[in-house]
Write an enzyme that holds these catalytic residues in place. Structure first.
Site, PDB file in Angstrom:
ATOM      1  N   HIS A 183      37.638  45.533  45.823  1.00  0.00           N
ATOM      2  CA  HIS A 183      39.080  45.598  46.050  1.00  0.00           C
ATOM      3  C   HIS A 183      39.839  44.481  45.350  1.00  0.00           C
ATOM      4  O   HIS A 183      41.020  44.641  45.022  1.00  0.00           O
ATOM      5  CB  HIS A 183      39.367  45.565  47.557  1.00  0.00           C
ATOM      6  CG  HIS A 183      38.968  46.835  48.245  1.00  0.00           C
ATOM      7  ND1 HIS A 183      39.752  47.975  48.220  1.00  0.00           N
ATOM      8  CD2 HIS A 183      37.860  47.162  48.958  1.00  0.00           C
ATOM      9  CE1 HIS A 183      39.157  48.943  48.895  1.00  0.00           C
ATOM     10  NE2 HIS A 183      38.003  48.473  49.356  1.00  0.00           N
ATOM     11  N   ASP A 187      43.050  45.233  43.239  1.00  0.00           N
ATOM     12  CA  ASP A 187      44.338  44.556  43.391  1.00  0.00           C
ATOM     13  C   ASP A 187      44.820  43.988  42.060  1.00  0.00           C
ATOM     14  O   ASP A 187      46.011  44.050  41.727  1.00  0.00           O
ATOM     15  CB  ASP A 187      44.226  43.425  44.414  1.00  0.00           C
ATOM     16  CG  ASP A 187      44.151  43.935  45.847  1.00  0.00           C
ATOM     17  OD1 ASP A 187      44.370  45.141  46.061  1.00  0.00           O
ATOM     18  OD2 ASP A 187      43.862  43.124  46.743  1.00  0.00           O
ATOM     19  N   GLU A 209      48.279  53.001  44.488  1.00  0.00           N
ATOM     20  CA  GLU A 209      48.284  52.825  43.038  1.00  0.00           C
ATOM     21  C   GLU A 209      49.421  53.594  42.372  1.00  0.00           C
ATOM     22  O   GLU A 209      49.397  53.836  41.172  1.00  0.00           O
ATOM     23  CB  GLU A 209      46.946  53.284  42.446  1.00  0.00           C
ATOM     24  CG  GLU A 209      46.666  54.778  42.524  1.00  0.00           C
ATOM     25  CD  GLU A 209      46.057  55.239  43.839  1.00  0.00           C
ATOM     26  OE1 GLU A 209      45.432  56.297  43.842  1.00  0.00           O
ATOM     27  OE2 GLU A 209      46.206  54.517  44.859  1.00  0.00           O
TER      28      GLU A 209
END
Length: 298
Positions: A183, A187, A209
């Site tokens: 993640h 990010d 997203e």
């Protein structure tokens, strides 16, 4: 700090401006309260309004109330009323009409500057609260709610016969990026795409997203060209991962403002175009004006 002063007397305006301008304040002075309100409405940099109660054609209380409505539209504005007759009734009426503070006319230098220091502290705090309320914390773009508010305001300015294009953007195979690289890398990918979108038009993160970009005063062709440039820039991105650079692509759906349009309709057509881009191979720009997308919309 930008300050507007309103008083029917040019002598009073000159006195107050003379106290402020040597301290570096930007000052605009008005004898006509309607002209002052019009200036306030179209000049978002103003942080303080200092107005006498005895002004025309709008009374000082009416001007206070109108200025307070501007401040409630997510804009920092501190309102100080002046009156040569300081009494409990004047003070109560001014505060009830939206004033933040009350000062005698003409004001003394020390008291005026102390009140302006308080105004600067409060408007700075309001600015920060507005920023936090409107900003997506991961990317720094507008959050979903703020984006919709901004695009609606832009649509109101464009009107029925103006131009505006909208672009919806989605990172392709984003779940795979998260699953394979973690993640933190996901990010970083979101932040990298956000940086591509910032700096032109009205950019927001709608969630996950998915992003949106509104380009006021741009035609469909200009929106398509801009999306095409963004697509190539996204392909060139390299996100640092534990096993080497991570590459990504994005899909784009573009629509354009038409007469009688609504913001919901504009974005819906861009969303249909985005779905078409993703379902026909990804890493593409699709316009809502193509025959295939119009057929799907029907």
């Amino acid at each position: 700090m930008h300050i507007v002063i309103v008083d029917s007397s040019r002598v009073v305006l000159k006195i107050v401006a003379g106290l402020l301008e040597p301290r570096g304040y930007q000052v605009d002075a008005f004898t006509d309260s309607e002209e002052a309100l019009a200036f306030l409405t179209h000049t978002a940099t103003v942080r303080v309004l200092i107005t006498s109660l005895e002004v025309r054609p709008l009374s000082g209380l009416e001007l206070c109330w109108s200025a307070r409505l501007l401040a409630e539209a997510r804009r920092p504005l501190y309102v100080i009323t002046m009156s040569s007759a300081r009494n409990a009734r004047n003070l109560a009426e001014a505060l009830d009409s939206g004033a933040d503070d009350f000062i005698e006319k003409p004001p003394g230098a020390e008291e005026l500057h102390a009140r302006l220091r308080a105004a600067e502290r409060l408007t700075t705090m309001q600015d920060e609260l507005i920023r936090l309320a409107e900003t997506d914390p991961l990317t720094g773009l507008l959050n979903r709610r703020a984006f919709f508010a901004r695009i609606q305001a832009a649509a109101d300015r464009v009107g029925n016969h103006g131009r505006m294009s909208a672009i919806l953007v989605d990172i392709d195979h984003f779940k795979r990026i998260n699953d394979e690289h973690g993640h933190d890398v996901g990010d970083a990918a979101i932040q990298a795409v956000a940086r591509l979108l910032s700096g032109e038009g009205i950019a927001g993160r709608l969630g996950g997203e998915e992003f949106a970009l509104a380009l006021p005063n741009r035609s469909l062709e200009e929106g398509e060209a801009h999306a095409g440039r963004l697509r190539l820039l996204a392909r060139d991105l390299r996100i640092r991962g534990s096993r080497g650079p991570v590459r990504l692509t994005c899909s784009f759906g573009v629509s354009c403002w038409t007469e009688g349009e609504t913001v919901a309709g504009l974005l819906k057509r861009a969303d249909i175009a985005l779905y078409e881009a993703k379902s026909t191979g990804r890493d593409r720009v699709v316009s809502a004006e193509t025959e295939l997308v119009l057929a799907r919309a029907g």
